[in-house]
Design a protein around this motif. Structure first.
Motif, PDB file in Angstrom:
ATOM      1  N   ASN A 164     -21.215  73.476  80.929  1.00 48.06           N
ATOM      2  CA  ASN A 164     -21.868  73.651  82.233  1.00 48.06           C
ATOM      3  C   ASN A 164     -22.778  74.878  82.213  1.00 48.06           C
ATOM      4  O   ASN A 164     -22.365  75.945  81.745  1.00 48.06           O
ATOM      5  CB  ASN A 164     -20.765  73.828  83.292  1.00 48.06           C
ATOM      6  N   SER A 165     -23.994  74.754  82.691  1.00 47.22           N
ATOM      7  CA  SER A 165     -24.908  75.899  82.721  1.00 47.22           C
ATOM      8  C   SER A 165     -24.462  76.938  83.738  1.00 47.22           C
ATOM      9  O   SER A 165     -24.921  78.072  83.718  1.00 47.22           O
ATOM     10  CB  SER A 165     -26.319  75.440  83.058  1.00 47.22           C
ATOM     11  N   GLY A 166     -23.566  76.555  84.628  1.00 43.83           N
ATOM     12  CA  GLY A 166     -23.107  77.475  85.661  1.00 43.83           C
ATOM     13  C   GLY A 166     -23.872  77.340  86.968  1.00 43.83           C
ATOM     14  O   GLY A 166     -23.514  77.964  87.964  1.00 43.83           O
ATOM     15  N   GLN A 167     -24.899  76.507  86.970  1.00 45.64           N
ATOM     16  CA  GLN A 167     -25.690  76.376  88.199  1.00 45.64           C
ATOM     17  C   GLN A 167     -24.980  75.548  89.261  1.00 45.64           C
ATOM     18  O   GLN A 167     -25.074  75.832  90.440  1.00 45.64           O
ATOM     19  CB  GLN A 167     -27.038  75.703  87.881  1.00 45.64           C
ATOM     20  N   PHE A 168     -24.276  74.502  88.829  1.00 45.34           N
ATOM     21  CA  PHE A 168     -23.645  73.594  89.783  1.00 45.34           C
ATOM     22  C   PHE A 168     -22.172  73.414  89.444  1.00 45.34           C
ATOM     23  O   PHE A 168     -21.813  73.336  88.267  1.00 45.34           O
ATOM     24  CB  PHE A 168     -24.330  72.219  89.763  1.00 45.34           C
ATOM     25  N   THR A 169     -21.350  73.326  90.475  1.00 43.93           N
ATOM     26  CA  THR A 169     -19.926  73.053  90.261  1.00 43.93           C
ATOM     27  C   THR A 169     -19.777  71.573  89.889  1.00 43.93           C
ATOM     28  O   THR A 169     -20.392  70.721  90.531  1.00 43.93           O
ATOM     29  CB  THR A 169     -19.125  73.340  91.540  1.00 43.93           C
ATOM     30  N   PRO A 170     -19.001  71.268  88.846  1.00 45.17           N
ATOM     31  CA  PRO A 170     -18.865  69.862  88.433  1.00 45.17           C
ATOM     32  C   PRO A 170     -18.276  68.998  89.557  1.00 45.17           C
ATOM     33  O   PRO A 170     -17.562  69.512  90.428  1.00 45.17           O
ATOM     34  CB  PRO A 170     -17.897  69.925  87.257  1.00 45.17           C
TER      35      PRO A 170
END
Ligand SMILES: NC(=O)c1ccc[n+]([C@@H]2O[C@H](COP(=O)([O-])OP(=O)(O)OC[C@H]3O[C@@H](n4cnc5c(N)ncnc54)[C@H](O)[C@@H]3O)[C@@H](O)[C@H]2O)c1
Length: 256
Positions: free
Chosen positions: A245-251
């Motif tokens: 995860n790039s960390g931009q969006f919560t899965p």
């Protein structure tokens, strides 16, 4: 049970608990023998009475302890084919504080002791042997308040890459395993199941579940085995997809 490690002897540090204990159990299940080591006073009673395990106690930061564990493998089983340099400690400190004590101890156990372990095993390992190190997804990125621990785990990832170059001509492979949040002694308490911290971390993993020690042990087992004979110098995340995860969006949230 299969025979992935039949007749092979593996030393596992931090074997009293969590990932270390699960890795010893995995090696035995796959037909191998193990030297399990941990700090004096730690509970290694689960290994009692099993002829396939030799137990040694000491601090991995002590060079003599590392040599003692290797000698135990040779004296008891006549060989050493693998080492899982897994013992580690967590540590959070104030970046703007004055003491370096915790920082120094965490680097000593999580990094310096891994160097000592590599040196001790490389003296006796034959071509075809392998080493694995338990790093962490915390070594792959930054985390708030975690600079002490994350520095140590990033260091061992690059130690593994560099050591793979120097160990290759001896026929020894070395790789790192990078667990994400995994249910062990280290994470119980504030991150125990049911706590807000547990749920928060669970949501950050695409697979939406905490790791189990046995799942991390399976990665160590594979990387130690001849099935990984062309793999060296890598770090393998075992983190439910967290590091993808790039960390931009919560899965996305789901239950199966
Ligand atoms: N649990 C997680 O979420 C997680 C995530 C990423 C990485 N890790 C890493 O996994 C490894 C294993 O930790 P765990 O989660 O199984 O925790 P754990 O606390 O259950 O087990 C760690 C073991 O290491 C031993 N140990 C600590 N310092 C030692 C020393 N100086 N000498 C000898 N033994 C020592 C402890 O006594 C303990 O038995 C550690 O390197 C840890 O940093 C854990």
């Amino acid at each position: 049970m299969t025979d992935l490690h039949e007749g092979r002897v593996v030393w596992v540090t931090g074997a009293a608990s969590g990932i270390g204990r699960a890795t010893v159990e995995e090696i035995l299940q796959e037909g191998g023998f193990a030297v399990g080591s941990d700090l004096p006073g730690s509970d290694l009673s689960w290994a009692e009475g099993d002829e396939r395990i030799a137990v040694v106690t000491g601090d991995v930061a002590d060079p003599d302890h590392n040599d003692a564990a290797v000698n135990t493998a040779l004296e008891r089983f006549g060989r050493l084919d693998g080492a899982v340099l897994n013992a580690g400690i967590a540590g959070r400190d104030d970046l703007f504080g004055e003491s370096m004590e915790l920082f120094d101890r965490v680097q000593e156990v999580n990094v310096r002791a891994v160097v000592l372990g590599i040196r001790s095993v490389a003296k006796v390992m034959r071509p075809g042997s392998a080493i694995t190190v338990t790093a962490s997804t915390s070594g792959m990125r930054g985390d708030p308040g975690m600079w002490v621990y994350n520095t140590s785990k990033a260091a061992v990832i690059n130690l593994v890459r560099s050591a793979s170059m120097d160990l290759a001509s001896r026929g020894i492979r070395i790789n790192a395993v990078c667990p994400g949040p995994t249910e062990t002694g280290m994470t119980e308490g504030p991150y125990g199941e049911g706590s807000p911290g547990y749920e928060d971390l669970r949501r950050r993993m695409p697979l939406q579940k905490w790791g189990r020690s046995s799942e991390v042990a399976a990665a160590h087992s594979f990387l130690l085995s001849t099935k990984a004979s062309q793999i060296t110098g890598v770090h393998l995340p075992v983190d439910g997809g967290m590091s993808a995860n790039s960390g931009q969006f919560t899965p996305p949230s789901f239950t199966l």
